[in-house]
Design a protein around this motif. Structure first.
Motif, PDB file in Angstrom:
ATOM      1  N   ALA A   1       0.831  -1.206   0.000  1.00 44.11           N
ATOM      2  CA  ALA A   1       0.000   0.000   0.000  1.00 44.11           C
ATOM      3  C   ALA A   1       0.865   1.256   0.000  1.00 44.11           C
ATOM      4  O   ALA A   1       0.647   2.180  -0.790  1.00 44.11           O
ATOM      5  CB  ALA A   1      -0.932  -0.002   1.208  1.00 44.11           C
ATOM      6  N   ARG A   2       1.860   1.289   0.877  1.00 43.28           N
ATOM      7  CA  ARG A   2       2.734   2.470   0.976  1.00 43.28           C
ATOM      8  C   ARG A   2       3.530   2.683  -0.304  1.00 43.28           C
ATOM      9  O   ARG A   2       3.749   3.819  -0.724  1.00 43.28           O
ATOM     10  CB  ARG A   2       3.669   2.331   2.176  1.00 43.28           C
TER      11      ARG A   2
ATOM     12  N   SER B   1      -4.396  10.695   6.905  1.00 43.90           N
ATOM     13  CA  SER B   1      -5.238   9.609   6.403  1.00 43.90           C
ATOM     14  C   SER B   1      -4.735   8.271   6.921  1.00 43.90           C
ATOM     15  O   SER B   1      -3.637   8.155   7.434  1.00 43.90           O
ATOM     16  CB  SER B   1      -5.215   9.584   4.874  1.00 43.90           C
ATOM     17  N   ALA B   2      -5.575   7.259   6.769  1.00 41.21           N
ATOM     18  CA  ALA B   2      -5.206   5.897   7.171  1.00 41.21           C
ATOM     19  C   ALA B   2      -5.593   4.935   6.063  1.00 41.21           C
ATOM     20  O   ALA B   2      -6.546   5.178   5.305  1.00 41.21           O
ATOM     21  CB  ALA B   2      -5.926   5.518   8.464  1.00 41.21           C
ATOM     22  N   TYR B   3      -4.844   3.848   5.962  1.00 40.13           N
ATOM     23  CA  TYR B   3      -5.199   2.768   5.041  1.00 40.13           C
ATOM     24  C   TYR B   3      -6.183   1.825   5.735  1.00 40.13           C
ATOM     25  O   TYR B   3      -6.053   1.564   6.934  1.00 40.13           O
ATOM     26  CB  TYR B   3      -3.963   1.950   4.658  1.00 40.13           C
ATOM     27  N   TRP B   4      -7.108   1.299   4.968  1.00 41.70           N
ATOM     28  CA  TRP B   4      -7.999   0.241   5.429  1.00 41.70           C
ATOM     29  C   TRP B   4      -7.809  -0.960   4.517  1.00 41.70           C
ATOM     30  O   TRP B   4      -7.755  -0.816   3.290  1.00 41.70           O
ATOM     31  CB  TRP B   4      -9.462   0.661   5.342  1.00 41.70           C
TER      32      TRP B   4
ATOM     33  N   LEU C   1      -7.823  -2.083  -1.007  1.00 41.84           N
ATOM     34  CA  LEU C   1      -7.174  -1.001  -0.268  1.00 41.84           C
ATOM     35  C   LEU C   1      -8.047   0.247  -0.313  1.00 41.84           C
ATOM     36  O   LEU C   1      -8.400   0.735  -1.388  1.00 41.84           O
ATOM     37  CB  LEU C   1      -5.802  -0.692  -0.879  1.00 41.84           C
ATOM     38  N   TRP C   2      -8.379   0.741   0.877  1.00 43.78           N
ATOM     39  CA  TRP C   2      -9.167   1.967   1.024  1.00 43.78           C
ATOM     40  C   TRP C   2      -8.334   3.010   1.763  1.00 43.78           C
ATOM     41  O   TRP C   2      -7.449   2.678   2.545  1.00 43.78           O
ATOM     42  CB  TRP C   2     -10.432   1.695   1.848  1.00 43.78           C
TER      43      TRP C   2
ATOM     44  N   ASP D   1     -12.117   6.390   0.196  1.00 39.48           N
ATOM     45  CA  ASP D   1     -11.767   6.230  -1.225  1.00 39.48           C
ATOM     46  C   ASP D   1     -11.211   4.833  -1.445  1.00 39.48           C
ATOM     47  O   ASP D   1     -10.299   4.414  -0.719  1.00 39.48           O
ATOM     48  CB  ASP D   1     -10.676   7.236  -1.633  1.00 39.48           C
ATOM     49  N   LEU D   2     -11.720   4.142  -2.460  1.00 37.68           N
ATOM     50  CA  LEU D   2     -11.154   2.853  -2.855  1.00 37.68           C
ATOM     51  C   LEU D   2      -9.922   3.141  -3.697  1.00 37.68           C
ATOM     52  O   LEU D   2     -10.027   3.667  -4.808  1.00 37.68           O
ATOM     53  CB  LEU D   2     -12.177   2.033  -3.646  1.00 37.68           C
ATOM     54  N   LEU D   3      -8.749   2.831  -3.159  1.00 36.66           N
ATOM     55  CA  LEU D   3      -7.501   3.107  -3.872  1.00 36.66           C
ATOM     56  C   LEU D   3      -7.151   1.997  -4.858  1.00 36.66           C
ATOM     57  O   LEU D   3      -6.626   2.269  -5.938  1.00 36.66           O
ATOM     58  CB  LEU D   3      -6.350   3.301  -2.886  1.00 36.66           C
ATOM     59  N   GLU D   4      -7.399   0.743  -4.458  1.00 39.46           N
ATOM     60  CA  GLU D   4      -7.097  -0.365  -5.357  1.00 39.46           C
ATOM     61  C   GLU D   4      -7.926  -1.582  -4.971  1.00 39.46           C
ATOM     62  O   GLU D   4      -7.932  -1.994  -3.815  1.00 39.46           O
ATOM     63  CB  GLU D   4      -5.607  -0.709  -5.322  1.00 39.46           C
TER      64      GLU D   4
END
Length: 197
Positions: free
Chosen positions: A142-143, A152-155, A174-175, A183-186
């Motif tokens: 993710a990073r 922000s934080a990853y979910w 990954l949110w 936000d849905l990042l991937e």
């Protein structure tokens, strides 16, 4: 037609789920934190998509393979999640859904009925939940692929289906959460991409 052993197995699991909810009742949706509310919405959407779109194809696939795999062609469905996900399941399915029993992930892991059906003869397992902490490899990926501000934080949202040993699909999404709509990042990050030879 559903095998009487499936009905008995499901009833045992339903009794176990009722005992779990008596010991650890679900909170009212109005009491969820803002982050939990968003997770409830996301898992609820995933559950609805499974019930309407993905689940029927999984169950058809299992029915077609039932004789070969020696499993019941009309299994119970067990949905596992976290607390926000079970709040969503309660609203969508109710407590006495004919075909689906829902539990916390850790409750199902310890359930006696699960131990009696290790080959998925009588059930399919569907899950959708947010992990309390990112898995280390997932966090590193993710990073490296999606930089976000410190505010922000990853979910990590894991979901999938198992319908027989070594037969199922799943992935982790990954949110990004910053106190506003996530936000849905991937989608399906880290899942291997099918290749053709």
């Amino acid at each position: 037609m559903r095998d009487h052993h499936v009905a008995e197995w499901t009833e045992d699991l339903r009794r176990f789920a009722a005992a779990c909810r008596a010991t650890r009742p679900l909170p009212e949706r109005a009491t969820l934190t803002l982050a939990q509310e968003w997770q409830c919405r996301i898992v609820g959407g995933a559950l609805l998509a499974w019930m309407r779109e993905n689940g029927p194809s999984f169950l058809q696939e299992r029915t077609a393979m039932a004789r070969l795999l020696e499993v019941d062609p009309d299994p119970a469905t067990v949905f596992t999640s976290d607390v926000p996900g079970l709040v969503a399941a309660q609203e969508i399915l109710g407590s006495d859904h004919e075909r689906v029993v829902f539990l916390l992930e850790e409750e199902f892991a310890d359930a006696a009925p699960r131990a009696t059906d290790p080959r998925y003869d009588r059930h399919v397992h569907v899950w959708s939940r947010f992990l309390p902490e990112l898995e280390p490899d997932f966090a590193a990926q993710a990073r490296s692929r999606h930089a976000i501000p410190a505010s922000s934080a990853y979910w990590q949202h894991g979901e999938g289906t198992m319908w027989a040993p070594n037969a199922g699909r799943g992935g982790d999404h990954l949110w990004r959460w910053d106190g506003r709509p996530p936000d849905l990042l991937e989608e399906a990050m880290g899942c291997p991409v099918p290749t053709t030879s």
